[in-house]
Motif scaffolding. Sequence first.
Motif, mmCIF file in Angstrom:
data_model
loop_
_atom_site.group_PDB
_atom_site.id
_atom_site.type_symbol
_atom_site.label_atom_id
_atom_site.label_comp_id
_atom_site.label_asym_id
_atom_site.label_seq_id
_atom_site.Cartn_x
_atom_site.Cartn_y
_atom_site.Cartn_z
ATOM 1 N N LEU A 1 0.832 -1.209 0.000
ATOM 2 C CA LEU A 1 0.000 0.000 0.000
ATOM 3 C C LEU A 1 0.862 1.253 0.000
ATOM 4 N N LYS A 2 1.948 1.225 0.740
ATOM 5 C CA LYS A 2 2.860 2.379 0.763
ATOM 6 C C LYS A 2 3.464 2.603 -0.613
ATOM 7 N N GLU A 3 3.878 1.520 -1.260
ATOM 8 C CA GLU A 3 4.514 1.644 -2.562
ATOM 9 C C GLU A 3 3.553 2.145 -3.630
ATOM 10 N N LYS A 4 2.297 1.721 -3.545
ATOM 11 C CA LYS A 4 1.323 2.090 -4.568
ATOM 12 C C LYS A 4 0.617 3.405 -4.278
ATOM 13 N N GLY B 1 1.481 5.735 -1.442
ATOM 14 C CA GLY B 1 2.164 6.698 -0.595
ATOM 15 C C GLY B 1 1.971 6.404 0.886
ATOM 16 N N THR B 2 2.315 7.377 1.709
ATOM 17 C CA THR B 2 2.237 7.194 3.157
ATOM 18 C C THR B 2 0.782 7.085 3.611
ATOM 19 N N PHE B 3 0.620 6.488 4.761
ATOM 20 C CA PHE B 3 -0.702 6.274 5.352
ATOM 21 C C PHE B 3 -1.500 7.582 5.370
ATOM 22 N N GLY B 4 -2.731 7.534 4.876
ATOM 23 C CA GLY B 4 -3.566 8.734 4.867
ATOM 24 C C GLY B 4 -4.754 8.571 3.932
ATOM 25 N N THR C 1 -10.806 5.640 -2.730
ATOM 26 C CA THR C 1 -9.709 6.205 -3.512
ATOM 27 C C THR C 1 -8.880 5.101 -4.162
ATOM 28 N N VAL C 2 -8.564 4.089 -3.373
ATOM 29 C CA VAL C 2 -7.771 2.972 -3.888
ATOM 30 C C VAL C 2 -8.552 2.183 -4.934
ATOM 31 N N ASN C 3 -9.867 2.136 -4.783
ATOM 32 C CA ASN C 3 -10.698 1.296 -5.645
ATOM 33 C C ASN C 3 -11.725 2.112 -6.428
ATOM 34 N N LYS C 4 -11.278 3.181 -7.026
ATOM 35 C CA LYS C 4 -12.196 3.952 -7.864
ATOM 36 C C LYS C 4 -12.688 3.093 -9.023
ATOM 37 N N ARG C 5 -13.955 3.269 -9.329
ATOM 38 C CA ARG C 5 -14.574 2.478 -10.389
ATOM 39 C C ARG C 5 -14.862 3.352 -11.599
ATOM 40 N N GLN C 6 -15.149 2.691 -12.711
ATOM 41 C CA GLN C 6 -15.455 3.390 -13.956
ATOM 42 C C GLN C 6 -16.339 2.495 -14.801
#
Length: 826
Positions: free
Chosen positions: A705-708, A710-713, A720-725
């Motif tokens: 998660l940090k690599e993809k 950024g820092t925790f937040g 945000t991580v799983n935005k859909r379209q």
Amino acid sequence: MRLKALLAIFLSIGLALILNQKIGDVPPLGKFLNPFTGFWKNAESLTSKEHQSFTVKKIKNSVEVFYDDQHIPHITAEDDYDLYFAQGYITAKDRLWQMDFQTRYASGRLAEVVGAKAIPLDRYQRRMGMMFGAKNMLAESMKDPISRLILEAYADGVNAYIASLSPADYPLEFKLMDYAPEPWQPINSALLLKLMSATLAGSTDELYMTNVLKTHGKEVADNLFPNYPVREDPVIPRGTPWSFTPVTGAKATADQLDTRQQKVSSSSMSLIDQNTLLTGDKEEGLGSNNWAISSARSSTGYPMLANDPHLSLTLPSIWYQIQLQPPHTNSCGVSIPGAPCVIIGFNERIAWGVTNVGSDVLDWYQITFKDEKRDFYLVDDQWKKTVKKIEKINVRSGTAVFDTVYYTHHGPISVDAEPLDNENNLTSKIPRGAALKWVAHLPSNDLRTFYELNRAKNYDDYRKALLFFTAPAQNFVFADNQNNIAITPNGYFPLKSPEHGKFILDGKYSENDWSDRIPAEQNPSVKNPPRGFVSSANQSPVDESYPYYLNWEFAPYDRGHRINERLTKLEHATVDSLRLLQLDNRSVLADEILDTLISAIQSAVSLTGADREVLTLLGDWNHCYEAKSIAATIFERWYQKIESELWGKWFDKKTAKMRYPNRDRTVALLLDEPNSVWYGAQKSDDIDARATLLTKALREAIQELKEKHGTFGKNWEWGTVNKRQVLHLANIDGLGSAKFPVNGAGRTVNAIREKSGPSWRMIVALGERPKAYGILPGGSSGNPGSRYYDNQLKDWIQGGLKELLFLTDEEGDANDRIVSKITLLN
């Protein structure tokens, strides 16, 4: 000067020729940008034309089509032919390109319009026998005068609309791809229904299971891949009695199973190392939910029904909303663009919906050929003749490709000697030398089921309608205004013994063939159960008392259990109660295992402060997949890492072509088997193997998660991580939606994944006059230039529903919600 003039003329001619040619994916710009015939013509006015009339051939009487404020058509006709003619005409008016494109997709003819890049897909569809199944279905349907009438009338209506078009009027995608629509035929409607069968068949993993058996043996296969789900809350409530006498041959003895298993395992070994198969993990969330509650649980005093099929999310939408009013009946809901009737919906007296059953209706048979000519194959020491079909795949701006497909009595086989396309192509997943037996290839008259449901008045009519249905097997939920509710897992279920089709079968033995079907009247069903509701979410249809074998694996237990848990507590339910249940985002998986996971590693001395902070966050989480939740993101990734750490070293997917045990079996292991050998032998200080694995998985999840992100937040929030379209059906840039955050996940009731989710949400409150609500993740129009292309998407994202207009014979354009009208004149 003369030379310059000639040069200018030649340049002008050359430029004109270039601008009127399609180059790669670029449309012919001259035609596309033409202000009179190009894409400008596809922009629709914001104001609707109040009344239009069109003269068409073949209809007997005039037909009226009223459009409401959502651009949903309400068709009134004086007989069935005119009704389905109008349905074909009006559906084509809104969705012609979608209908054409999906038909080409199903039949393996996309290369004709998009070129060589579609050859692998076209080859795949032909090897799977899509046209073979569609032709068998059509031949059977045409024997039925009613089915023949509705299919031919629908085709006539589509063709009447196509005939009214000039190239300037073609839908936008025809202009972008530079091709023209073809005349519609009844086979096209059959193909679209077969495409739905293929979509709902899911992944087939006999090759992976055969490799598991070869590598780990029968004991492990039975333990980690049991023949009945480890955790289950079945569609038909436990303890429901079966009021029939099973036909003989439904169960096999232990000795017979052992004999068959030996034949399967020994005959499949030659296939394993050199084969690639249509296989992979079964996708969570690609299924559906439905339920009906009795009048005792309803605030209205009548039953209520809900359905939300989880399918691919595309623009145009996979469904087309419509109301059909022939004499003496009135149905409303959604249809499949390209097929007649309302597929999911309601009428004045009943409502119905569907979810996928997931029964085993597709098997692979290892074929032993006599020689390299492949003209004969071995069955019971006899050589049977194959049927050879040469498939010609026409390729736009290229040379036609020929592909040979051989058919056995099971079905089609793939026998190409040359290397298959790369692993990302669908054709590479078809097994060489194995024949496909699939219910979707059988003769059927499925449309008649929906014709009858559209007109059904009561429970008996519902049951009679289901007798026509073959595939894809569906859980048909039912409610009526006479205080009845019911659910029936229904379709053609092959009569199989346990494990039949779990592994690749040996085609040399006829005892491995399908012998018969479960009698349709003995398909599982329940009417008015004491608990006051029925429901399904693709879980096992039955408990272990059902005398027939349906499959060894179904959708995980989570969604079905959560729905039943909430319905059990529901009293005085309203439409909004059921809407909120459709939007339920709670994770049953987290409810069941999170405390155990945290407890298992909390005492580990090697935990860092960061580890403990994460565990505290997870411990405080409400177990809901909400867009703002960071804990949901961490838990999801942690569980994925747990699965890969637990099973990856034993069941290699890529090289050894095996699959992992399913989630329900994994959960049982995590909860009940703390000392299992599967955690691995490695220990770290005083930490046991399970704690070691869980800690490693957690740290890897956090690091990833940090690599993809950024820092925790905030960047770690679920939405945000799983935005859909919602993508365009042909994935054309600019014609899909923008990305958006959502609640829900594949394993929640609100099952939204990257490319799939609730393709239609519907709730019907029965009564003297039904009141219904629904929403599409798009709109009624297939034209990107129309405001009705995606006008419902915002409300869908927010979890809203729109009241469905249900016109009666007397209302017509007198209703305030009617904004325009079309009359078809004979």
